[in-house]
Design an enzyme around this catalytic site. Structure first.
Site, PDB file in Angstrom:
ATOM      1  CG  PHE A 197      -1.949  -1.060   1.249  1.00 24.88           C
ATOM      2  CD1 PHE A 197      -3.018  -1.037   0.365  1.00 24.88           C
ATOM      3  CD2 PHE A 197      -1.869  -2.105   2.151  1.00 24.88           C
ATOM      4  CE1 PHE A 197      -3.986  -2.023   0.375  1.00 24.88           C
ATOM      5  CE2 PHE A 197      -2.827  -3.107   2.180  1.00 24.88           C
ATOM      6  CZ  PHE A 197      -3.885  -3.068   1.287  1.00 24.88           C
ATOM      7  CB  ALA A 220       5.455   6.662  -8.927  1.00 26.59           C
ATOM      8  CG  ASP A 273       6.858  -2.635 -11.001  1.00 26.70           C
ATOM      9  OD1 ASP A 273       6.748  -1.860 -10.039  1.00 26.70           O
ATOM     10  OD2 ASP A 273       6.075  -2.616 -11.962  1.00 26.70           O
TER      11      ASP A 273
END
Length: 366
Positions: A94, A135, A170
């Protein structure tokens, strides 16, 4: 039995970084409970689909159990607390502050379970000027400087940055997060205490530029792709178009590779240029190689290079890559229950890997 059998992971993450972290743990035998909102992980609805599941979702969530919990309700909070009491690891993705507002910040969770390893994954970390900035991968790469050299380099200058082919921020966060969780689990064996880990995509990506952005890191000028040895400024580390519109790469700058190719095509006089500084000094070599590769098709060049000691490769599309003998011989893609699964890169000698089942929303797996 996997290396992580007996480890219980509660996974609150969605999309890519967190699920990548936890699927690697599930692949090694960890019990991973994926806590999803009522609508499920958005990756479930992202095509293409195969045998009833998103290919993306299936490859990042195999071997997990799915439970649906509304964390904004009292009943949902009780359910999550029950899961955490005997968990070894909590992974959440989160925005900073959300878990605390839900009543599950680090202090609250370690009060429930002092031995838990709590890993937060976010774009820019839990603190700092960018902590609250929204982002995904592209924006993180932009702010970290990586996108500035993700362009079409030319001898005349650098082109416009383009969307990267890999979600590197990522991926870096998922891999860094896994490393940190495993370190913390080892540390817990000594201390008996859990730990909190703040993993940022930005922080995880930044160390990857030390070999290309050294000038800027040391306080000098930023690198440009047309003048940097690993980004397009060197003849033997570059991409070249062929006569059929396809492409090949030279992927090794060692002088032995330059000698091998340039002698084979009758231009030993250019060998010295392969040792020159990247950028304008290598311009004549790059121009020659561009003209050379345009004289044959991609596959003709692959055949020509087969007997030469040159770090060369044809540029394959994903369909060609997945169909390659190398992937088949190493068992890197497996078909299970009508779905293609990419095998984990971490495989141990003497251990056979079988993909876990893909859970439906709120579905346990056997």
């Amino acid at each position: 039995m996997g290396k992580l059998a007996g480890i219980k992971v509660v996974d609150l993450s969605l999309f890519l970084p967190g699920p990548m972290l936890t699927v690697m743990m599930a692949d090694q035998g960890a019990t991973v409970i994926k806590v999803e909102p009522t609508g499920g992980d958005p990756a479930r609805s992202q095509g293409p689909f195969e045998a009833g599941h998103s290919v993306w979702f299936a490859n990042l969530n195999r071997g997990k159990t799915s439970v649906v919990i509304d964390l904004k309700t009292a009943a949902g909070a009780l359910s999550l607390a029950d899961l955490l009491r005997d968990a070894d690891v909590l992974v959440e993705g989160f925005r900073p502050g959300v878990m605390a507002r839900l009543g599950f910040g680090w202090d609250a969770v370690r009060a429930i379970n002092p031995r838990i390893i709590y890993c937060s994954l976010s774009a820019f970390g839990q603190t700092g000027a960018l902590a609250d900035h929204p982002a995904h991968d592209l924006a993180v790469q932009a702010l970290a400087g990586f996108l500035s050299v993700n362009d079409a380099a030319s001898l005349e200058g650098d082109g416009q940055p383009v969307v990267p082919g890999a979600a590197s921020a990522d991926i870096a966060a998922g891999l860094t997060g896994l490393s940190a969780v495993l370190m913390a689990l080892i540390g817990r064996e000594r201390s008996g205490q859990g730990d909190y880990i703040d993993i940022a995509m930005f922080d995880s990506l930044l160390p990857w530029c030390a070999h290309t952005a050294g000038s800027a890191l040391a306080g000098g000028a930023p690198p440009t792709s047309a003048s940097q040895r690993s980004l397009g400024g060197a003849g033997f580390y570059n991409v070249y178009a062929c006569s059929d519109g396809r492409h090949v790469v030279l992927g090794g700058r060692e002088l032995k590779f330059a000698r091998s190719l340039l002698n084979a095509v009758g231009r030993p006089d250019l060998i010295a240029l392969a040792e020159a500084e990247a950028g304008p000094a290598q311009a004549p070599l790059i121009e020659f190689l561009r003209a050379l590769f345009l004289t044959r098709s991609r596959d003709d060049w692959a055949a020509f290079m087969a007997d030469l000691d040159v770090a060369f490769a044809p540029v394959l599309d994903f369909a060609e890559a997945f169909a390659s003998p190398h992937i088949a011989e190493r068992g890197l893609v497996q078909m299970v229950d009508g779905r293609h699964q990419i095998a984990p890169a971490i495989r141990f000698a003497g251990s056979l890997w079988t993909p876990g089942a893909v859970p439906g929303l709120g579905e346990a797996i056997s």
